[in-house]
Design a protein around this motif. Structure first.
Motif, PDB file in Angstrom:
ATOM      1  N   LEU A 289       0.820  -1.212   0.000  1.00 32.22           N
ATOM      2  CA  LEU A 289       0.000   0.000   0.000  1.00 32.22           C
ATOM      3  C   LEU A 289       0.858   1.268   0.000  1.00 32.22           C
ATOM      4  N   ALA A 290       2.165   1.108   0.186  1.00 29.65           N
ATOM      5  CA  ALA A 290       3.077   2.254   0.159  1.00 29.65           C
ATOM      6  C   ALA A 290       3.789   2.383  -1.176  1.00 29.65           C
ATOM      7  N   SER A 291       3.502   1.489  -2.120  1.00 28.01           N
ATOM      8  CA  SER A 291       4.184   1.500  -3.415  1.00 28.01           C
ATOM      9  C   SER A 291       3.300   2.127  -4.494  1.00 28.01           C
ATOM     10  N   TYR A 292       3.745   3.233  -5.003  1.00 29.65           N
ATOM     11  CA  TYR A 292       3.032   3.932  -6.077  1.00 29.65           C
ATOM     12  C   TYR A 292       2.887   3.032  -7.298  1.00 29.65           C
ATOM     13  N   ALA A 293       3.975   2.354  -7.654  1.00 31.55           N
ATOM     14  CA  ALA A 293       3.961   1.496  -8.842  1.00 31.55           C
ATOM     15  C   ALA A 293       2.972   0.342  -8.689  1.00 31.55           C
ATOM     16  N   ASP A 294       2.953  -0.306  -7.503  1.00 30.68           N
ATOM     17  CA  ASP A 294       2.033  -1.429  -7.270  1.00 30.68           C
ATOM     18  C   ASP A 294       0.575  -0.973  -7.346  1.00 30.68           C
ATOM     19  N   LEU A 295       0.288   0.136  -6.701  1.00 32.02           N
ATOM     20  CA  LEU A 295      -1.092   0.639  -6.693  1.00 32.02           C
ATOM     21  C   LEU A 295      -1.525   1.097  -8.085  1.00 32.02           C
ATOM     22  N   LYS A 296      -0.623   1.736  -8.797  1.00 30.62           N
ATOM     23  CA  LYS A 296      -0.959   2.207 -10.141  1.00 30.62           C
ATOM     24  C   LYS A 296      -1.209   1.014 -11.066  1.00 30.62           C
ATOM     25  N   ALA A 297      -0.383  -0.028 -10.933  1.00 30.65           N
ATOM     26  CA  ALA A 297      -0.556  -1.231 -11.750  1.00 30.65           C
ATOM     27  C   ALA A 297      -1.884  -1.915 -11.443  1.00 30.65           C
ATOM     28  N   ALA A 298      -2.355  -1.778 -10.202  1.00 28.43           N
ATOM     29  CA  ALA A 298      -3.628  -2.391  -9.820  1.00 28.43           C
ATOM     30  C   ALA A 298      -4.827  -1.548 -10.244  1.00 28.43           C
ATOM     31  N   GLY A 299      -4.548  -0.353 -10.792  1.00 25.99           N
ATOM     32  CA  GLY A 299      -5.639   0.489 -11.270  1.00 25.99           C
ATOM     33  C   GLY A 299      -6.262   1.390 -10.217  1.00 25.99           C
ATOM     34  N   VAL A 300      -5.565   1.568  -9.105  1.00 23.64           N
ATOM     35  CA  VAL A 300      -6.077   2.445  -8.045  1.00 23.64           C
ATOM     36  C   VAL A 300      -5.870   3.897  -8.487  1.00 23.64           C
ATOM     37  N   PRO A 301      -6.895   4.741  -8.386  1.00 19.69           N
ATOM     38  CA  PRO A 301      -6.700   6.155  -8.738  1.00 19.69           C
ATOM     39  C   PRO A 301      -5.796   6.838  -7.709  1.00 19.69           C
ATOM     40  N   LEU A 302      -4.725   7.461  -8.221  1.00 23.20           N
ATOM     41  CA  LEU A 302      -3.721   8.069  -7.350  1.00 23.20           C
ATOM     42  C   LEU A 302      -3.414   9.484  -7.807  1.00 23.20           C
ATOM     43  N   LEU A 303      -3.091  10.328  -6.855  1.00 20.52           N
ATOM     44  CA  LEU A 303      -2.564  11.659  -7.133  1.00 20.52           C
ATOM     45  C   LEU A 303      -1.074  11.567  -6.835  1.00 20.52           C
ATOM     46  N   GLY A 304      -0.275  11.325  -7.874  1.00 26.69           N
ATOM     47  CA  GLY A 304       1.154  11.070  -7.701  1.00 26.69           C
ATOM     48  C   GLY A 304       1.981  12.329  -7.783  1.00 26.69           C
ATOM     49  N   TYR A 305       1.921  13.158  -6.763  1.00 24.95           N
ATOM     50  CA  TYR A 305       2.644  14.428  -6.801  1.00 24.95           C
ATOM     51  C   TYR A 305       4.159  14.223  -6.739  1.00 24.95           C
ATOM     52  N   GLY A 306       4.636  13.175  -6.124  1.00 23.45           N
ATOM     53  CA  GLY A 306       6.065  12.885  -6.099  1.00 23.45           C
ATOM     54  C   GLY A 306       6.584  12.560  -7.488  1.00 23.45           C
ATOM     55  N   GLN A 307       5.822  11.765  -8.215  1.00 24.10           N
ATOM     56  CA  GLN A 307       6.195  11.423  -9.587  1.00 24.10           C
ATOM     57  C   GLN A 307       6.173  12.669 -10.466  1.00 24.10           C
ATOM     58  N   PHE A 308       5.189  13.541 -10.238  1.00 29.84           N
ATOM     59  CA  PHE A 308       5.112  14.781 -11.002  1.00 29.84           C
ATOM     60  C   PHE A 308       6.340  15.658 -10.739  1.00 29.84           C
ATOM     61  N   ILE A 309       6.752  15.740  -9.489  1.00 34.82           N
ATOM     62  CA  ILE A 309       7.932  16.539  -9.158  1.00 34.82           C
ATOM     63  C   ILE A 309       9.171  15.954  -9.823  1.00 34.82           C
ATOM     64  N   THR A 310       9.278  14.636  -9.860  1.00 32.92           N
ATOM     65  CA  THR A 310      10.402  13.985 -10.529  1.00 32.92           C
ATOM     66  C   THR A 310      10.435  14.354 -12.010  1.00 32.92           C
ATOM     67  N   VAL A 311       9.292  14.291 -12.661  1.00 33.02           N
ATOM     68  CA  VAL A 311       9.217  14.637 -14.085  1.00 33.02           C
ATOM     69  C   VAL A 311       9.511  16.123 -14.296  1.00 33.02           C
ATOM     70  N   ALA A 312       9.047  16.972 -13.381  1.00 31.34           N
ATOM     71  CA  ALA A 312       9.319  18.409 -13.491  1.00 31.34           C
ATOM     72  C   ALA A 312      10.819  18.687 -13.354  1.00 31.34           C
ATOM     73  N   VAL A 313      11.494  17.980 -12.451  1.00 32.47           N
ATOM     74  CA  VAL A 313      12.947  18.139 -12.315  1.00 32.47           C
ATOM     75  C   VAL A 313      13.627  17.666 -13.593  1.00 32.47           C
ATOM     76  N   ASN A 314      13.174  16.552 -14.168  1.00 28.09           N
ATOM     77  CA  ASN A 314      13.703  16.095 -15.459  1.00 28.09           C
ATOM     78  C   ASN A 314      13.591  17.203 -16.500  1.00 28.09           C
ATOM     79  N   PHE A 315      12.417  17.808 -16.583  1.00 27.48           N
ATOM     80  CA  PHE A 315      12.190  18.871 -17.563  1.00 27.48           C
ATOM     81  C   PHE A 315      13.134  20.042 -17.324  1.00 27.48           C
ATOM     82  N   LEU A 316      13.296  20.451 -16.082  1.00 27.09           N
ATOM     83  CA  LEU A 316      14.170  21.587 -15.783  1.00 27.09           C
ATOM     84  C   LEU A 316      15.615  21.291 -16.179  1.00 27.09           C
ATOM     85  N   ILE A 317      16.060  20.071 -15.955  1.00 28.26           N
ATOM     86  CA  ILE A 317      17.423  19.699 -16.338  1.00 28.26           C
ATOM     87  C   ILE A 317      17.571  19.759 -17.858  1.00 28.26           C
ATOM     88  N   VAL A 318      16.626  19.160 -18.569  1.00 25.41           N
ATOM     89  CA  VAL A 318      16.683  19.175 -20.036  1.00 25.41           C
ATOM     90  C   VAL A 318      16.616  20.610 -20.550  1.00 25.41           C
TER      91      VAL A 318
END
Length: 142
Positions: free
Chosen positions: A70-99
């Motif tokens: 229940l603490a794994s974003y990937a497991d819950l997402k794979a199971a189809g649970v609706p999630l607000l993944g703000y940590g993943q969004f921040i990771t992608v935003a940092v990727n964008f800023l670096i690029v």
């Protein structure tokens, strides 16, 4: 139409674009690894030692047959649970800023190189035209 397509493909710009896309994809993987494997773990450590990508809010319940963590974003997402993944969004935003920053540095370097080329010695015809212009300016107007 086929001839137009051949002409389009044979232009140097299309080949340059293809090379840029391939290099961009490889560069994206490098930046993703840099962010996921080096930067975000440090940021995660600063924010409590957790995996930053696992910061999320569950918007629904997991299915009854859910066997993951229940603490794994990937497991819950794979199971189809609706999630607000703000940590993943921040990771992608940092990727964008670096690029974006690296692209900024590349464009800046290219602009400096082009300006240096423009500041180089003028061709002989330009120098001659400037001399003619300067001589004409010296003559009195009748």
């Amino acid at each position: 139409m086929l001839n137009e397509f051949k002409a389009f493909i044979n232009r140097g710009n299309v080949l340059d674009l293809a090379v840029a896309v391939i290099i961009g994809a490889a560069f994206g993987k490098i930046v993703s690894s840099l962010t996921d494997d080096l930067i975000m773990p440090v940021i995660g450590k600063l924010f409590g030692g957790l995996d930053f990508a696992n910061y999320f809010i569950m918007l629904g319940d997991p299915p009854a047959d859910f066997k993951g963590s229940l603490a794994s974003y990937a497991d819950l997402k794979a199971a189809g649970v609706p999630l607000l993944g703000y940590g993943q969004f921040i990771t992608v935003a940092v990727n964008f800023l670096i690029v974006a920053f690296v692209i900024f540095l590349l464009v800046r370097a290219a602009n400096k190189a082009f300006h240096r080329a423009e500041d180089a010695a003028d061709p002989a015809d330009v120098v001659l035209l400037r001399e003619i212009r300067d001589e004409l300016k010296k003559r009195p107007i009748d």
